[in-house]
Design a protein around this motif. Structure first.
Motif, PDB file in Angstrom:
ATOM      1  N   GLN A   3       0.840  -1.211   0.000  1.00 54.82           N
ATOM      2  CA  GLN A   3       0.000   0.000   0.000  1.00 54.82           C
ATOM      3  C   GLN A   3       0.869   1.254   0.000  1.00 54.82           C
ATOM      4  OE1 GLN A   3      -2.580  -0.693   3.449  1.00 54.82           O
ATOM      5  NE2 GLN A   3      -4.111  -1.626   2.122  1.00 54.82           N
ATOM      6  N   ASP A   4       1.843   1.238  -0.914  1.00 55.20           N
ATOM      7  CA  ASP A   4       2.840   2.303  -1.019  1.00 55.20           C
ATOM      8  C   ASP A   4       2.434   3.244  -2.152  1.00 55.20           C
ATOM      9  OD1 ASP A   4       5.136   3.852  -1.616  1.00 55.20           O
ATOM     10  OD2 ASP A   4       6.470   2.292  -0.874  1.00 55.20           O
ATOM     11  N   ALA A   5       1.845   4.378  -1.799  1.00 55.51           N
ATOM     12  CA  ALA A   5       1.336   5.317  -2.804  1.00 55.51           C
ATOM     13  C   ALA A   5       2.452   5.867  -3.681  1.00 55.51           C
ATOM     14  CB  ALA A   5       0.587   6.461  -2.117  1.00 55.51           C
ATOM     15  N   GLN A   6       3.631   6.093  -3.092  1.00 55.26           N
ATOM     16  CA  GLN A   6       4.744   6.628  -3.880  1.00 55.26           C
ATOM     17  C   GLN A   6       5.210   5.607  -4.916  1.00 55.26           C
ATOM     18  OE1 GLN A   6       6.411   9.898  -3.725  1.00 55.26           O
ATOM     19  NE2 GLN A   6       6.888   8.971  -5.712  1.00 55.26           N
ATOM     20  N   MET A   7       5.292   4.350  -4.538  1.00 50.86           N
ATOM     21  CA  MET A   7       5.729   3.318  -5.473  1.00 50.86           C
ATOM     22  C   MET A   7       4.726   3.187  -6.621  1.00 50.86           C
ATOM     23  SD  MET A   7       7.392  -0.275  -4.246  1.00 50.86           S
ATOM     24  CE  MET A   7       8.889  -0.864  -5.069  1.00 50.86           C
ATOM     25  N   LEU A   8       3.441   3.300  -6.319  1.00 52.84           N
ATOM     26  CA  LEU A   8       2.422   3.246  -7.364  1.00 52.84           C
ATOM     27  C   LEU A   8       2.509   4.472  -8.272  1.00 52.84           C
ATOM     28  CD1 LEU A   8      -0.591   1.860  -5.303  1.00 52.84           C
ATOM     29  CD2 LEU A   8       0.764   0.645  -7.032  1.00 52.84           C
ATOM     30  N   ALA A   9       2.832   5.620  -7.683  1.00 53.68           N
ATOM     31  CA  ALA A   9       3.031   6.827  -8.492  1.00 53.68           C
ATOM     32  C   ALA A   9       4.233   6.648  -9.411  1.00 53.68           C
ATOM     33  CB  ALA A   9       3.227   8.043  -7.586  1.00 53.68           C
ATOM     34  N   ASN A  10       5.267   5.987  -8.917  1.00 56.85           N
ATOM     35  CA  ASN A  10       6.439   5.717  -9.744  1.00 56.85           C
ATOM     36  C   ASN A  10       6.089   4.787 -10.899  1.00 56.85           C
ATOM     37  OD1 ASN A  10       7.940   7.310  -8.040  1.00 56.85           O
ATOM     38  ND2 ASN A  10       8.882   5.618  -6.932  1.00 56.85           N
ATOM     39  N   ALA A  11       5.256   3.777 -10.619  1.00 58.12           N
ATOM     40  CA  ALA A  11       4.811   2.857 -11.674  1.00 58.12           C
ATOM     41  C   ALA A  11       4.028   3.621 -12.735  1.00 58.12           C
ATOM     42  CB  ALA A  11       3.956   1.747 -11.070  1.00 58.12           C
ATOM     43  N   ASP A  12       3.157   4.522 -12.301  1.00 63.25           N
ATOM     44  CA  ASP A  12       2.368   5.307 -13.244  1.00 63.25           C
ATOM     45  C   ASP A  12       3.254   6.205 -14.104  1.00 63.25           C
ATOM     46  OD1 ASP A  12      -0.359   6.243 -14.144  1.00 63.25           O
ATOM     47  OD2 ASP A  12       0.458   8.150 -13.443  1.00 63.25           O
ATOM     48  N   TYR A  13       4.288   6.767 -13.498  1.00 65.39           N
ATOM     49  CA  TYR A  13       5.234   7.609 -14.248  1.00 65.39           C
ATOM     50  C   TYR A  13       5.921   6.785 -15.333  1.00 65.39           C
ATOM     51  CZ  TYR A  13       8.977  10.995 -15.126  1.00 65.39           C
ATOM     52  OH  TYR A  13       9.841  11.896 -15.725  1.00 65.39           O
ATOM     53  N   ILE A  14       6.373   5.589 -14.983  1.00 65.23           N
ATOM     54  CA  ILE A  14       7.038   4.719 -15.950  1.00 65.23           C
ATOM     55  C   ILE A  14       6.086   4.366 -17.085  1.00 65.23           C
ATOM     56  CG2 ILE A  14       8.037   2.420 -16.282  1.00 65.23           C
ATOM     57  CD1 ILE A  14       9.931   4.272 -14.855  1.00 65.23           C
TER      58      ILE A  14
END
Length: 319
Positions: free
Chosen positions: A256-267
């Motif tokens: 439940q890591d919002a930053q990691m999911l944001a990083n995935a979305d950026y990629i």
């Protein structure tokens, strides 16, 4: 000496293609399996590039390259791929459901003696042992990218792995020029990716959140790690943007890591949606074959003419 002469690599992506090529170069008969003819065609093109790389970087002879090519086969037929195999190396996407499905489809097709290893970079072998149908003959064998240069593999057992399996897998690793790294306790990320995923996610966070440009992240890393030839953003290109995306997505949801999911979305937005997969396609954070970080002046003290651009970027913190 191991009895593992005939191998099949499941998945013809960046690392799967490297494992098949390198194993064939070291004398093993290798079959590359993928569900897509397009993926296999891409793998063949990558192997043509490896032929040039092996000659240029490790002094492979033309005869050795021709013998390597003769030991390789490519197929989209799973039954054909594993009919007479001694060792299956699974290198399919880092998505649990996909791995489980592949193991379950393959289980009834394998010869009784065949061993299976997973090249998973973050997942535990225990999570897939039952799906293989032969948990005693299953463990992890995780390779690093640029296999001819970064010649290490991580060996991780699960509770049901037979010692004979570990012995044969370790012998296979050594026979193919790898340095075995035994993982003494089950660990998501093993040794390499425990630190690499943390580094990659931290570096990507700096870019996603607009703290620094990719080049500045890599300059910071390279200046502070003298002798290193590639920084974390360049490493992502080598690993492949699809793998980076899969890892960030999976662990972002698990933790439940919002930053990691944001990083995935950026990629996804900046690379996958634009067909930029990294080194594999010639473009990711850098353009290949001559990425900016390979220039002699990448880490040089800039001239005074660079001051306006430095000020422009630094002034963003005032907003």
């Amino acid at each position: 000496m191991s009895q593992l002469k005939r191998i099949t690599v499941l998945g013809s992506g960046v690392l799967g293609g490297q494992i098949a090529w390198h194993s064939a170069y070291k004398g093993k008969s290798a079959v590359v399996y993928d569900i897509s003819e397009t993926a296999l065609a891409n793998c063949r093109r990558a192997h043509a590039q490896y032929a040039e790389i092996y000659q240029a970087e490790i002094g492979a002879s033309l005869e050795a390259i021709q013998q390597t090519q003769a030991r390789l086969r490519y197929t989209c037929d799973l039954a054909e791929a594993v009919a007479e195999v001694d060792l299956v190396i699974e290198a399919v996407p880092e998505v649990p459901a996909i791995k489980t499905s592949v193991y379950q489809q393959m289980a009834p097709l394998l010869p009784a003696h065949t061993l299976i290893v997973t090249n998973s970079s973050t997942l535990l072998p225990r999570d897939f042992a039952a799906a293989t149908g032969r948990p005693d003959k299953y463990c992890a064998l995780h390779y690093a990218n640029l296999i001819w240069r970064l010649n290490m593999v991580e060996i991780m057992a699960h509770p049901g792995t037979a010692e004979r399996t570990l012995s044969e897998v370790a012998e296979f690793a050594i026979e193919t020029g790898m340095v075995p790294i035994p993982v003494q306790k089950e660990q998501n990320g093993y040794v390499l990716n425990t630190w690499f995923v943390a580094l990659q996610n931290a570096a990507q966070t700096l870019v996603t959140n607009g703290v620094a440009t990719p080049e500045m992240v890599d300059r910071t890393f390279l200046i502070n790690n003298p002798g290193s030839k590639i920084g974390p953003m360049g490493m992502m290109d080598v690993v492949g943007m699809k793998t980076v995306y899969d890892v960030c997505t999976y662990w972002g949801h698990v933790n439940q890591d919002a930053q990691m999911l944001a990083n995935a979305d950026y990629i996804k937005t900046h690379f996958l949606d634009k067909g930029k997969l990294g080194l594999q396609t010639g473009e990711g954070y850098y353009r290949y074959p001559t990425p900016a970080y390979s220039r002699p002046d990448f880490l040089a003290v800039p001239g005074l003419s660079a001051v306006p651009e430095i000020v422009r970027l630094a002034a963003k913190a005032q907003r």
